[in-house]
Design an enzyme around this catalytic site. Structure first.
Site, mmCIF file in Angstrom:
data_model
loop_
_atom_site.group_PDB
_atom_site.id
_atom_site.type_symbol
_atom_site.label_atom_id
_atom_site.label_comp_id
_atom_site.label_asym_id
_atom_site.label_seq_id
_atom_site.Cartn_x
_atom_site.Cartn_y
_atom_site.Cartn_z
ATOM 1 C CE LYS A 67 -0.072 3.311 4.773
ATOM 2 N NZ LYS A 67 0.053 3.415 6.219
ATOM 3 C CB SER A 85 5.275 -1.899 12.125
ATOM 4 O OG SER A 85 4.901 -0.570 12.382
ATOM 5 C CG ASN A 112 -1.706 1.215 1.452
ATOM 6 O OD1 ASN A 112 -1.798 2.050 0.549
ATOM 7 N ND2 ASN A 112 -2.297 1.358 2.627
ATOM 8 N N GLY A 142 2.571 2.181 10.876
ATOM 9 C CA GLY A 142 3.538 3.268 10.737
ATOM 10 C C GLY A 142 4.291 3.619 12.011
ATOM 11 C CD GLU A 180 -2.768 5.595 6.832
ATOM 12 O OE1 GLU A 180 -2.751 5.642 5.591
ATOM 13 O OE2 GLU A 180 -1.834 5.090 7.494
ATOM 14 C CD GLU A 195 -3.451 -2.532 7.546
ATOM 15 O OE1 GLU A 195 -2.335 -2.746 7.076
ATOM 16 O OE2 GLU A 195 -4.086 -1.490 7.328
ATOM 17 C CG HIS A 248 -5.719 1.950 5.346
ATOM 18 N ND1 HIS A 248 -5.280 2.897 6.236
ATOM 19 C CD2 HIS A 248 -4.709 1.069 5.200
ATOM 20 C CE1 HIS A 248 -4.038 2.605 6.602
ATOM 21 N NE2 HIS A 248 -3.661 1.498 5.976
HETATM 22 P P1 PGA Z 1 2.948 0.251 7.750
HETATM 23 O O1 PGA Z 1 1.485 0.503 7.142
HETATM 24 O O2 PGA Z 1 3.464 -1.030 7.150
HETATM 25 O O3 PGA Z 1 3.731 1.449 7.344
HETATM 26 O O4 PGA Z 1 2.779 0.132 9.227
HETATM 27 C C1 PGA Z 1 0.592 -0.560 6.955
HETATM 28 C C2 PGA Z 1 -0.708 -0.062 6.377
HETATM 29 O O5 PGA Z 1 -1.126 1.063 6.691
HETATM 30 O O6 PGA Z 1 -1.360 -0.765 5.595
#
Ligand code: PGA
Length: 260
Positions: free
Chosen positions: A11, A215, A9, A175, A99, A169, A97
């Site tokens: 983003k 992560s 992803n 992140g 976010e 998640e 997601h």
């Molecule tokens: P990350 O993000 O691997 O940077 O923690 C995962 C995601 O948001 O799908």
């Protein structure tokens, strides 16, 4: 057996031209992983076309989108639809997601409409669910994911649910560099499979892929995939460098043969 699925992803990262260069590098470095793993990249909408061109027709990497709207077309300024994504060669679409939920106010009822629209147009939805740190500390992780699943799939038939992938998640792991442990992820995945068995059927629960996200790195992927409850990963930060994405893909391609 469920084939391992690795989804990058991106983003809001990489312009269309940066994306094309990146994908060319990825293709050159990627070993022949076509048998053991399914690989997907989800660039921003603006880079879908350039990534598709850079991948060509014989790449093992498939294309995904990061979101979509549920209507096919019309007066919805700023939105893109499932037919538009399909026409650009997308096979998957990430929906719900965290976010999108926290920064843009998405709720389970609108996510449900998006899942329905994606399936109607032959896109495979990857539904993201997961708890906040406060919810985990309260001991309500199971309740949160159960409610997210029930509301996102309300009114769906078993048959339709067969084409959905779930990504667990935990928000506190996204992140932050603080991945869930394999044990924490496995516990949540077992809950998710139990809920799927109840709202769809045990057969659907068995065949649905449940990815872990938050992560994930080349260092922790092996331990996560050592459990047969974890069917792959949704990767943010670590998919933005070719080297780390290729290392993750390489581990994933052999995960099931060395798995427990
Ligand atoms: P990350 O993000 O691997 O940077 O923690 C995962 C995601 O948001 O799908």
């Amino acid at each position: 057996m469920r084939t391992v699925l690795i989804v990058g992803n991106w983003k809001m990262n990489k312009t269309a031209s940066e994306a094309a260069t990146f994908v060319q590098e990825l293709s050159q470095r990627l070993p022949d992983t076509s048998t053991g793993v399914e690989l997907v990249v989800a660039p921003p909408f603006t880079a879908l076309e350039s990534v598709r061109m850079a991948l060509g027709t014989s790449s093992p990497i498939q294309l995904g989108a990061q979101d979509m709207f549920w209507e096919d077309h019309g007066a919805y300024t700023g939105e893109v639809s499932a037919p538009m994504l399909k026409d650009l060669g997308c096979r998957y679409v990430i929906l719900g997601h965290s976010e999108r939920r926290t920064l843009f106010g998405e709720q389970n009822d609108s996510i449900q409409k998006k899942i329905r629209a994606a399936l109607k147009h032959g896109l495979r939805p990857i539904l993201c669910i997961g708890e906040s740190l406060t919810q985990r500390e309260n001991g309500s992780t199971d309740d949160v994911v159960t409610q997210q699943l029930r509301e996102s799939f309300s009114g769906f038939t078993d048959e339709v649910l067969a084409d959905v992938t779930i990504a667990y998640e935990p928000i506190w792991a996204i992140g932050t560099g603080k991945s869930a442990t394999t044990e924490q992820a496995v516990a949540a995945h077992r809950t998710i499979r139990r809920v799927l068995a109840a709202i769809a059927s045990p057969a659907i629960a068995q065949r649905t892929r449940i990815l872990y996200g938050g992560s994930v790195t080349p260092t922790n992927i092996e331990s996560l995939l050592a459990s047969d409850q974890i069917d792959g990963a949704l990767i943010g930060g670590a998919c933005l460098q070719a080297e780390s994405f290729v290392r993750i893909a390489t581990v994933a391609s052999t995960a099931r043969s060395i798995g427990v």
